[in-house]
Design a protein around this motif. Structure first.
Motif, PDB file in Angstrom:
ATOM      1  N   UNK A  94       5.866   4.303   0.957  1.00 39.68           N
ATOM      2  CA  UNK A  94       4.971   3.381   1.654  1.00 39.68           C
ATOM      3  C   UNK A  94       4.446   3.949   2.973  1.00 39.68           C
ATOM      4  N   UNK A  95       5.240   4.831   3.605  1.00 40.00           N
ATOM      5  CA  UNK A  95       4.857   5.396   4.897  1.00 40.00           C
ATOM      6  C   UNK A  95       5.493   6.778   5.031  1.00 40.00           C
ATOM      7  N   UNK A  96       4.734   7.728   5.566  1.00 44.73           N
ATOM      8  CA  UNK A  96       5.233   9.093   5.754  1.00 44.73           C
ATOM      9  C   UNK A  96       4.992   9.530   7.187  1.00 44.73           C
ATOM     10  N   UNK A  97       6.020  10.131   7.786  1.00 44.83           N
ATOM     11  CA  UNK A  97       5.884  10.828   9.053  1.00 44.83           C
ATOM     12  C   UNK A  97       6.283  12.266   8.776  1.00 44.83           C
ATOM     13  N   UNK A  98       5.358  13.192   8.934  1.00 50.58           N
ATOM     14  CA  UNK A  98       5.621  14.612   8.685  1.00 50.58           C
ATOM     15  C   UNK A  98       5.217  15.382   9.938  1.00 50.58           C
ATOM     16  N   UNK A 107       0.846  -1.179   0.000  1.00 47.61           N
ATOM     17  CA  UNK A 107       0.000   0.000   0.000  1.00 47.61           C
ATOM     18  C   UNK A 107       0.890   1.241   0.000  1.00 47.61           C
ATOM     19  N   UNK A 108       0.630   2.161  -0.904  1.00 44.22           N
ATOM     20  CA  UNK A 108       1.469   3.346  -0.996  1.00 44.22           C
ATOM     21  C   UNK A 108       0.884   4.489  -0.176  1.00 44.22           C
ATOM     22  N   UNK A 109       1.724   5.481   0.079  1.00 40.12           N
ATOM     23  CA  UNK A 109       1.347   6.677   0.821  1.00 40.12           C
ATOM     24  C   UNK A 109       1.702   7.892  -0.027  1.00 40.12           C
ATOM     25  N   UNK A 110       1.178   9.038   0.360  1.00 43.18           N
ATOM     26  CA  UNK A 110       1.394  10.268  -0.384  1.00 43.18           C
ATOM     27  C   UNK A 110       2.246  11.237   0.434  1.00 43.18           C
ATOM     28  N   UNK A 111       3.203  11.846  -0.232  1.00 41.53           N
ATOM     29  CA  UNK A 111       4.024  12.879   0.396  1.00 41.53           C
ATOM     30  C   UNK A 111       3.213  14.176   0.370  1.00 41.53           C
ATOM     31  N   UNK A 112       2.982  14.800   1.523  1.00 41.52           N
ATOM     32  CA  UNK A 112       2.247  16.070   1.523  1.00 41.52           C
ATOM     33  C   UNK A 112       3.023  17.149   0.758  1.00 41.52           C
ATOM     34  N   UNK A 113       2.351  17.833  -0.145  1.00 42.82           N
ATOM     35  CA  UNK A 113       3.010  18.866  -0.946  1.00 42.82           C
ATOM     36  C   UNK A 113       3.645  19.951  -0.086  1.00 42.82           C
ATOM     37  N   UNK A 114       3.097  20.195   1.090  1.00 43.84           N
ATOM     38  CA  UNK A 114       3.635  21.227   1.989  1.00 43.84           C
ATOM     39  C   UNK A 114       5.043  20.894   2.466  1.00 43.84           C
ATOM     40  N   UNK A 115       5.503  19.659   2.224  1.00 44.07           N
ATOM     41  CA  UNK A 115       6.840  19.232   2.651  1.00 44.07           C
ATOM     42  C   UNK A 115       7.802  19.032   1.479  1.00 44.07           C
ATOM     43  N   UNK A 116       7.339  19.282   0.265  1.00 44.48           N
ATOM     44  CA  UNK A 116       8.207  19.127  -0.904  1.00 44.48           C
ATOM     45  C   UNK A 116       9.464  19.981  -0.780  1.00 44.48           C
ATOM     46  N   UNK A 117       9.346  21.169  -0.168  1.00 42.21           N
ATOM     47  CA  UNK A 117      10.502  22.055  -0.058  1.00 42.21           C
ATOM     48  C   UNK A 117      11.633  21.414   0.734  1.00 42.21           C
ATOM     49  N   UNK A 118      11.310  20.483   1.630  1.00 40.59           N
ATOM     50  CA  UNK A 118      12.352  19.813   2.405  1.00 40.59           C
ATOM     51  C   UNK A 118      13.090  18.764   1.574  1.00 40.59           C
ATOM     52  N   UNK A 119      12.506  18.392   0.452  1.00 36.91           N
ATOM     53  CA  UNK A 119      13.056  17.323  -0.386  1.00 36.91           C
ATOM     54  C   UNK A 119      13.726  17.851  -1.647  1.00 36.91           C
ATOM     55  N   UNK A 120      13.894  19.175  -1.700  1.00 35.70           N
ATOM     56  CA  UNK A 120      14.516  19.794  -2.869  1.00 35.70           C
ATOM     57  C   UNK A 120      15.564  20.799  -2.400  1.00 35.70           C
ATOM     58  N   UNK A 121      16.366  21.288  -3.345  1.00 34.23           N
ATOM     59  CA  UNK A 121      17.427  22.244  -3.027  1.00 34.23           C
ATOM     60  C   UNK A 121      16.850  23.446  -2.305  1.00 34.23           C
TER      61      UNK A 121
END
Length: 136
Positions: free
Chosen positions: A130-134, A1-15
């Motif tokens: 698969x799992x997100x903790x934000x 089962x997949x999970x979704x990365x909240x868009x509000x946290x995308x900035x932490x995953x980019x330069x």
């Protein structure tokens, strides 16, 4: 089962943020690396070179964890647990060059290490979440 990365946290995953990427050694011990990352189609995308420890680990076990935190507020962070669903050499050089532009303002990843140009084989890692903790 997949999970979704909240868009509000995308900035932490980019330069300019770096991520800690954890793979599993053959004996099950974790191995961590600090990497550049990007988000494409809602998935974390990383880059490495063939023959590095993380590449070897992923050939054995695709389970991974990615952690990123806000440098101005370290209590705001995201952990993504998942699997590397694709390891591809296709587009990997373009990807590392785009990361180099974002992180170093230089579109040529190998500019400062020309001895590795054409020697290393880059590989693009696409992670299925698969799992997100934000938090924060």
């Amino acid at each position: 089962m997949s999970a979704t990365i909240p868009e509000a946290y995308y900035d932490l995953l980019t330069a300019p943020n770096f991520v800690t990427f954890v793979t599993l050694m053959p004996d099950g011990q974790p191995q961590a690396s600090v990497l550049w990352s990007s988000v494409e189609n809602g998935q974390v995308v990383l880059n490495t070179a063939r023959g590095r420890q993380k590449d070897k680990n992923l050939e054995n076990d695709p389970r991974v964890s990615v952690v990123a935190y806000d440098r101005e507020n370290p209590y705001r962070y995201i952990e993504i647990r998942g699997i590397v669903e694709e390891m591809t050499e296709e587009g990997a050089l373009d990807h590392i060059n785009s990361l180099s532009l974002a992180y170093r303002d230089n579109e040529d990843y190998y500019k400062n290490m020309p001895q590795l140009r054409g020697v290393e084989q880059r590989v693009k890692l696409i992670i299925k979440t698969l799992h997100v903790v934000a938090r924060g």
